[in-house]
Design an enzyme around this catalytic site. Sequence first.
Site, PDB file in Angstrom:
ATOM      1  N   GLY A 188       0.828  -1.201   0.000  1.00 45.71           N
ATOM      2  CA  GLY A 188       0.000   0.000   0.000  1.00 45.71           C
ATOM      3  C   GLY A 188       0.859   1.246   0.000  1.00 45.71           C
ATOM      4  N   PRO A 190       2.622   4.840   0.928  1.00 45.10           N
ATOM      5  CA  PRO A 190       3.301   5.242   2.157  1.00 45.10           C
ATOM      6  C   PRO A 190       2.316   5.884   3.124  1.00 45.10           C
ATOM      7  CG  PRO A 190       4.440   6.100   0.217  1.00 45.10           C
ATOM      8  CD  PRO A 190       3.182   5.477  -0.265  1.00 45.10           C
ATOM      9  N   GLY A 191       2.517   5.651   4.392  1.00 51.72           N
ATOM     10  CA  GLY A 191       1.715   6.316   5.413  1.00 51.72           C
ATOM     11  C   GLY A 191       0.349   5.720   5.636  1.00 51.72           C
ATOM     12  N   THR A 192       0.085   4.545   5.058  1.00 47.12           N
ATOM     13  CA  THR A 192      -1.232   3.948   5.265  1.00 47.12           C
ATOM     14  C   THR A 192      -1.281   3.106   6.540  1.00 47.12           C
ATOM     15  OG1 THR A 192      -0.515   2.321   3.645  1.00 47.12           O
ATOM     16  CG2 THR A 192      -2.154   3.921   2.927  1.00 47.12           C
ATOM     17  N   LYS A 194       1.187   0.612   7.576  1.00 47.17           N
ATOM     18  CA  LYS A 194       1.712  -0.756   7.497  1.00 47.17           C
ATOM     19  C   LYS A 194       2.595  -1.067   8.707  1.00 47.17           C
ATOM     20  CE  LYS A 194       3.399   0.105   3.380  1.00 47.17           C
ATOM     21  NZ  LYS A 194       2.825   1.443   3.145  1.00 47.17           N
ATOM     22  N   THR A 195       3.489  -0.151   9.005  1.00 47.44           N
ATOM     23  CA  THR A 195       4.362  -0.341  10.161  1.00 47.44           C
ATOM     24  C   THR A 195       3.532  -0.415  11.438  1.00 47.44           C
ATOM     25  OG1 THR A 195       5.932   1.056   8.996  1.00 47.44           O
ATOM     26  CG2 THR A 195       6.430   0.539  11.281  1.00 47.44           C
ATOM     27  N   HIS A 411      -9.275  32.275 -14.977  1.00 48.32           N
ATOM     28  CA  HIS A 411      -8.957  30.856 -15.143  1.00 48.32           C
ATOM     29  C   HIS A 411      -9.710  30.011 -14.104  1.00 48.32           C
ATOM     30  CE1 HIS A 411      -6.030  27.491 -15.996  1.00 48.32           C
ATOM     31  NE2 HIS A 411      -6.466  27.137 -14.793  1.00 48.32           N
ATOM     32  N   GLU A 412      -9.593  30.406 -12.858  1.00 39.98           N
ATOM     33  CA  GLU A 412     -10.242  29.631 -11.792  1.00 39.98           C
ATOM     34  C   GLU A 412     -11.765  29.722 -11.910  1.00 39.98           C
ATOM     35  OE1 GLU A 412      -8.487  27.594 -10.148  1.00 39.98           O
ATOM     36  OE2 GLU A 412      -6.569  28.455 -10.760  1.00 39.98           O
ATOM     37  N   ASP A 487      -3.573  21.343 -15.665  1.00 44.75           N
ATOM     38  CA  ASP A 487      -4.920  20.900 -16.039  1.00 44.75           C
ATOM     39  C   ASP A 487      -4.858  19.993 -17.258  1.00 44.75           C
ATOM     40  OD1 ASP A 487      -5.812  22.615 -14.106  1.00 44.75           O
ATOM     41  OD2 ASP A 487      -6.201  24.252 -15.511  1.00 44.75           O
TER      42      ASP A 487
HETATM   43  P1  ADP Z   1       3.625   2.985   6.466  1.00 36.79           P
HETATM   44  O1  ADP Z   1       4.466   2.003   7.211  1.00 36.79           O
HETATM   45  O2  ADP Z   1       2.469   2.369   5.754  1.00 36.79           O
HETATM   46  O3  ADP Z   1       4.384   3.932   5.597  1.00 36.79           O
HETATM   47  P2  ADP Z   1       3.189   3.975   9.079  1.00 36.79           P
HETATM   48  O4  ADP Z   1       2.629   2.797   9.764  1.00 36.79           O
HETATM   49  O5  ADP Z   1       4.624   4.268   9.322  1.00 36.79           O
HETATM   50  O6  ADP Z   1       2.919   3.912   7.539  1.00 36.79           O
HETATM   51  O7  ADP Z   1       2.294   5.222   9.457  1.00 36.79           O
HETATM   52  C1  ADP Z   1       2.851   6.412   9.913  1.00 36.79           C
HETATM   53  C2  ADP Z   1       1.999   7.014  10.984  1.00 36.79           C
HETATM   54  O8  ADP Z   1       0.738   7.399  10.478  1.00 36.79           O
HETATM   55  C3  ADP Z   1       1.678   6.041  12.096  1.00 36.79           C
HETATM   56  O9  ADP Z   1       2.676   6.054  13.063  1.00 36.79           O
HETATM   57  C4  ADP Z   1       0.378   6.595  12.635  1.00 36.79           C
HETATM   58  O10 ADP Z   1       0.636   7.661  13.503  1.00 36.79           O
HETATM   59  C5  ADP Z   1      -0.288   7.162  11.401  1.00 36.79           C
HETATM   60  N1  ADP Z   1      -1.254   6.227  10.821  1.00 36.79           N
HETATM   61  C6  ADP Z   1      -1.190   5.697   9.592  1.00 36.79           C
HETATM   62  N2  ADP Z   1      -2.262   4.919   9.346  1.00 36.79           N
HETATM   63  C7  ADP Z   1      -3.016   4.930  10.449  1.00 36.79           C
HETATM   64  C8  ADP Z   1      -4.241   4.307  10.811  1.00 36.79           C
HETATM   65  N3  ADP Z   1      -4.901   3.506   9.972  1.00 36.79           N
HETATM   66  N4  ADP Z   1      -4.730   4.540  12.041  1.00 36.79           N
HETATM   67  C9  ADP Z   1      -4.068   5.344  12.883  1.00 36.79           C
HETATM   68  N5  ADP Z   1      -2.921   5.954  12.602  1.00 36.79           N
HETATM   69  C10 ADP Z   1      -2.382   5.771  11.398  1.00 36.79           C
HETATM   70 ZN    ZN Z   2      -6.489  25.296 -13.823  1.00 37.19          ZN
END
Ligand code: ADP
Ligand code: ZN
Length: 619
Positions: A188, A190-192, A194-195, A411-412, A487
Site C-alpha cells: 500500500g 506510504p503512510g497507510t 503498514k508499520t 482561469h479559476e 490541467d
Molecule cells: P507505512 O508504514 O504504511 O508507511 P506507518 O505505519 O509508518 O505507515 O504510518 C505512519 C503514521 O501514520 C503512524 O505512526 C500513525 O501515527 C499514522 N497512521 C497511519 N495509518 C493509520 C491508521 N490507519 N490509524 C491510525 N494511525 C495511522
Molecule cells: Zn487550472
Amino acid sequence: MRNPIQWGLWLLTITAIAVFGYNVYLRETTPPQRSYNEFLNDLTQDNINTVHLHGQNLTGTDSAGRPFGTFVPDVAALTPLLVDHKVTITGEPVLPSESSEIFKILLPFVLILGGWLIFSKRSLSSAFSGGGKGSRFTPIKGDRVTFADVAGINEAKEELQEIVEFLKNPEKYSRLGGRIPKGVLLQGSPGTGKTLLAKAIAGEASVSFFSIGGSDFVEMFAGVGASRVRELFAEAKKSTPCLIFIDEIDAIGGRRSGGQSTGSNDEREQTLNALLVEMDGFASHETVIMIAATNRPDILDPALLRPGRFDRRITIPLPDVKGRLKILEVYARKIVTAPDLDLDTIARSIPGFSGAEIANLVNEAALNAARYDQEMVRAEDFELAKDKIIMGLERRSIVVSEQDRRVTAYHEAGHAIVGLMLDETDPLHKITIIPRGRAMGLTQQVSIDDRITYSREYLLNRISILMGGRAAESVVFGRLTTGASNDIEHATEIATRLVCEWGMSPTIGPIAYRRSGEGFLGDASQGKPHSEMIAQSIDTEIKQLIGGCYDQAIDLLKKHNRFLHEFAEALLLYETMDAEQVDIVYRHYLKERELERLLTENGGTHDQANNHQKTEVHP
Ligand code: ADP
Ligand code: ZN
C-alpha cells in the site's frame, strides 16, 4: 565489521603502518647527523663548504661533498666563525605557522582519522548506537501498540487477526500438521499504517517485535546487508515467538534487473539471498512470523512471493471517508477540540489523505491553535492546516502582477463555472487565487462520497472542468497562458485511461490496451500490446475526447459570459471563496437572468419575433 573493538584494532594497525612509513621517510630525507663538536672541528679545519640554517637546525655539505646535519645551540656565536672560514651561508627564519615538527607528525594521524570517519560514518553511528551486548536488534518494548490504535482499515485488521492467533497459540494450529504461515506482505501507499499494523500485531499477541528497514540494507561495505540479516534472524530466534518486520522490502527484493546493473546490485542480491536462506531455514517449531511492507509490490522478485515465503498478500488501501473519520477520531481524542468541531466535514474534505497525513493534519491544526493562544482547536485551524498540507504554504509575499491576477481569476472562475453548469460532478469546495506552492490559484472540489467507480459522464465532465480554465482565458483574453499545463496533463491522463483502461470509447471498445508511462502499483506493462494502427486510433480518440470537452467548456463560458465576469470580479475582491460564497454569486446571477427574462418577455409583447428569438437564445 561493525563491532567497535574490531574497528579500534583496524585503526591501530593503520596508524602503526603510517607512523612506521613516516619514520622511514624522515630517515631517507634527513642527512646523517653530527655532533656540534664534530661540526666545529670540521669548520676550524676548513672542511665545511656550505651551510643552510633553518632556525637552530643546520644542514650542509663538507669539503668531500657529503651532506650532514647538526643542531646549533647558539647561532649568533657561530656566525662569525662561519664567515671567518669562508663558508657559504644560506638560511631562512622559522615561521610561527610551522610549529612544524608537531604538525608534521600529527598530519598523517589527522588524515587517517578523517578518512576513516568519512568512510565509516554510517557504520560508526550504528556500531555505537547498537552498543550494549553487541546487538542492534533488541526487540521493541515499552509503548505497546494494539489494534485499537489502528483505525479505519478494518478489513486488513480482520485478515491479520489470524496472524495474531498463530503467534499467540502456535500449537493449536500445528497440532494437526498444518503449516503456520511464515510471511505476510503488506502492500500500500506510504503512510497507510503498514508499520503501525505490524507493531499492533506484535502488541496484540504480546510477542517481541524486531524490525529492519530498506535503508539498513544499503551500506557502503559489501556483505554488511547480508550479515545484518543473519544477525537479525539469530537474535529473533532467541526470543520466539516473535515477529520480524521488514520495511521497504523492495529496497532489496526488487526484481533482479538484467539491464541496469549498478555496483550496489551485487550487494542487494547478497542481502536478498541471505533473507531467503534465513526464511527457508526456520524449523517448524520456531514461531517466527515475518511481515514485509512495500508500496511497489510489482517490482518484487518473484522468489520472495513463493509459497512458504511472503505468500500472503494484504493490500492496505488509502482510507475511505469512513476510515478517515475513524482515524480523525483517534487523533482528535488526543487534542482539545472545540465542542462544535465537525469531524465528518473534515473527513469529507480530505479525499486521498493517508493515515499519516491525517495524523499530521490534526497535529498541524493543534499547533495552529496554540500559535494564536486559543483554548481549543477549531474548524478554522483544521482548514489552515489542510491548505498547508495540500497546497504548500501560502505565498502571499510573492509579487503577482495585476494582469496575472486577473488571468488567474478568470482561469479559476472558468473551472468553477463549468463545474456548476454540469450535472454529474463533485460539488465545489473552495476556490482561491492566492498562489500556493507552484500553483497560481486553485479550484477544489469535494467528493460527496468516495467514488469507487466512475461513470463515463462523470469523467467527461471532469475533463470539461479541467478545460474550463484554459477556455476562460481564451474566451476573455483571446490568448493562452502556461497556467493550464497542469490541467492539461490531468485531462490527458483521464482521457487516456478512459480509452485504454476503462474501455469507454465507442470506437476502441472495451479492450485494455497497453499505455505508455507508469501508474501507481505498476500497472504499466499490463494490457494488450497493439499495432501501430490501433495506436493511431487511440491517439485520435483521445484527441477527440479532449477536443469535445474543450468545446463544451468554451460553449458554456460563452453562454454564461456575464457570470464569468461577475465570478472573476468576486474572486479578485475576496481572493478565496468557499462553497457558500460561490453559491451567493451563483444565485445572484440566476436571479439577474430571471429578471432579464421577465423583462424581455414583457417588453417583447410588442414585438413577437424579437421575443421568439430571445427565448431561443436563453433556454
Ligand atoms: P507505512 O508504514 O504504511 O508507511 P506507518 O505505519 O509508518 O505507515 O504510518 C505512519 C503514521 O501514520 C503512524 O505512526 C500513525 O501515527 C499514522 N497512521 C497511519 N495509518 C493509520 C491508521 N490507519 N490509524 C491510525 N494511525 C495511522
Ligand atoms: Zn487550472
